[in-house]
Write an enzyme that holds these catalytic residues in place. Structure first.
Site, PDB file in Angstrom:
ATOM      1  N   GLU A  27      -2.658 -45.255  -9.909  1.00 17.26           N
ATOM      2  CA  GLU A  27      -3.008 -46.667  -9.747  1.00 17.26           C
ATOM      3  C   GLU A  27      -3.718 -47.225 -10.974  1.00 17.26           C
ATOM      4  O   GLU A  27      -3.415 -48.341 -11.424  1.00 17.26           O
ATOM      5  CB  GLU A  27      -3.916 -46.828  -8.516  1.00 17.26           C
ATOM      6  CG  GLU A  27      -4.311 -48.277  -8.250  1.00 17.26           C
ATOM      7  CD  GLU A  27      -5.616 -48.391  -7.475  1.00 17.26           C
ATOM      8  OE1 GLU A  27      -5.884 -49.480  -6.947  1.00 17.26           O
ATOM      9  OE2 GLU A  27      -6.369 -47.398  -7.418  1.00 17.26           O
ATOM     10  N   LYS A 117       9.456 -27.096 -24.170  1.00 17.65           N
ATOM     11  CA  LYS A 117       8.948 -25.945 -23.408  1.00 17.65           C
ATOM     12  C   LYS A 117       9.967 -25.476 -22.362  1.00 17.65           C
ATOM     13  O   LYS A 117       9.784 -24.424 -21.746  1.00 17.65           O
ATOM     14  CB  LYS A 117       7.620 -26.302 -22.742  1.00 17.65           C
ATOM     15  CG  LYS A 117       6.493 -26.562 -23.739  1.00 17.65           C
ATOM     16  CD  LYS A 117       5.197 -26.920 -23.045  1.00 17.65           C
ATOM     17  CE  LYS A 117       4.091 -27.200 -24.064  1.00 17.65           C
ATOM     18  NZ  LYS A 117       4.323 -28.422 -24.844  1.00 17.65           N
TER      19      LYS A 117
END
Length: 229
Positions: A27, A117
């Site tokens: 938020e 990764k």
């Protein structure tokens, strides 16, 4: 509303789109992005978790998207290592939920933001992202109306998952600066560069392609830390 997602939004509004829908479960980050870009009336901010299948269904049915840029992921290796179930749920299952809605609502292009990764992964975060890459490639091969594109890059300077802010804080505190291993090397690029290349690959790519971004030469992390100090 993360580091890559918010920069994607900043750049996309420059192309004068009809509408840009920003979805995030954070938020505060959503609020700050909304405040920063409030002059752009085409931006709509939605507070939602990518695991919310019912919410996603309503959103996709309402908006009729042309592109989906999926940058929602837990990216801190150590946190995901300590919370593997939540990491896999968010990264793998979250990607599946959004990708499935893209198929069901015939979205022309779905762009997955991935990571280096995911190459021969040695941790849960990397493995979850590799799973996402394989999954969207498989989904794209079965559902021909949606092109699934993956963009894969390394460390982005200043991003939420970057080591640079961590090193900076450690240096400001007087040390010590922590390294996993003195011989580790990484590729780096700026958030602006990374986001430009994500948009470009989305425009260029066709079905099930993986774009590995040219990040120049790899940098030895120990040398980078020494230069920062």
């Amino acid at each position: 509303a993360g580091s890559i997602g918010s920069e994607l939004v900043r750049q996309l509004v420059g192309f004068a789109p009809k509408k840009v829908v920003v979805l995030d479960v954070n938020e505060t980050a959503l609020f700050h992005l909304q405040e920063e870009l409030k002059e752009f009336s085409m931006i709509s901010c939605v507070l939602m978790n990518v695991l919310n299948e019912g919410g996603l269904e309503g959103l996709f049915a309402q908006e009729g998207f042309d592109y989906v840029f999926h940058a929602a992921a837990f990216k801190h290796v150590s946190v995901v290592e300590d919370n593997p179930i939540q990491g896999v749920q968010n990264n793998a299952l979250g990607t599946y939920r959004v990708a499935q809605k893209a198929i069901e609502h015939k979205v022309p292009k779905f762009v997955l933001v991935s990571t280096d990764k995911a190459v021969n992964p040695t941790n849960v975060m990397g493995a979850s992202k590799r799973f996402c890459e394989l999954m969207v490639a498989w989904m794209g091969g079965r559902h021909l109306e949606t092109d699934f594109i993956t963009t894969r890059f390394g460390n982005v300077l200043g991003s939420n998952g970057s080591v640079i802010p961590i090193f900076r804080k450690q240096i400001e505190a007087g040390g010590p600066v922590t390294l996993t291993h003195p011989d580790i090397t990484r590729y780096f690029m700026t958030i602006t560069e990374a986001s430009q290349l994500v948009i470009q690959s989305g425009a260029m790519a066709e079905k099930c392609e993986v774009y590995v971004l040219d990040m120049g030469e790899s940098i030895k992390i120990k040398g980078l830390v020494e230069r920062m100090i």
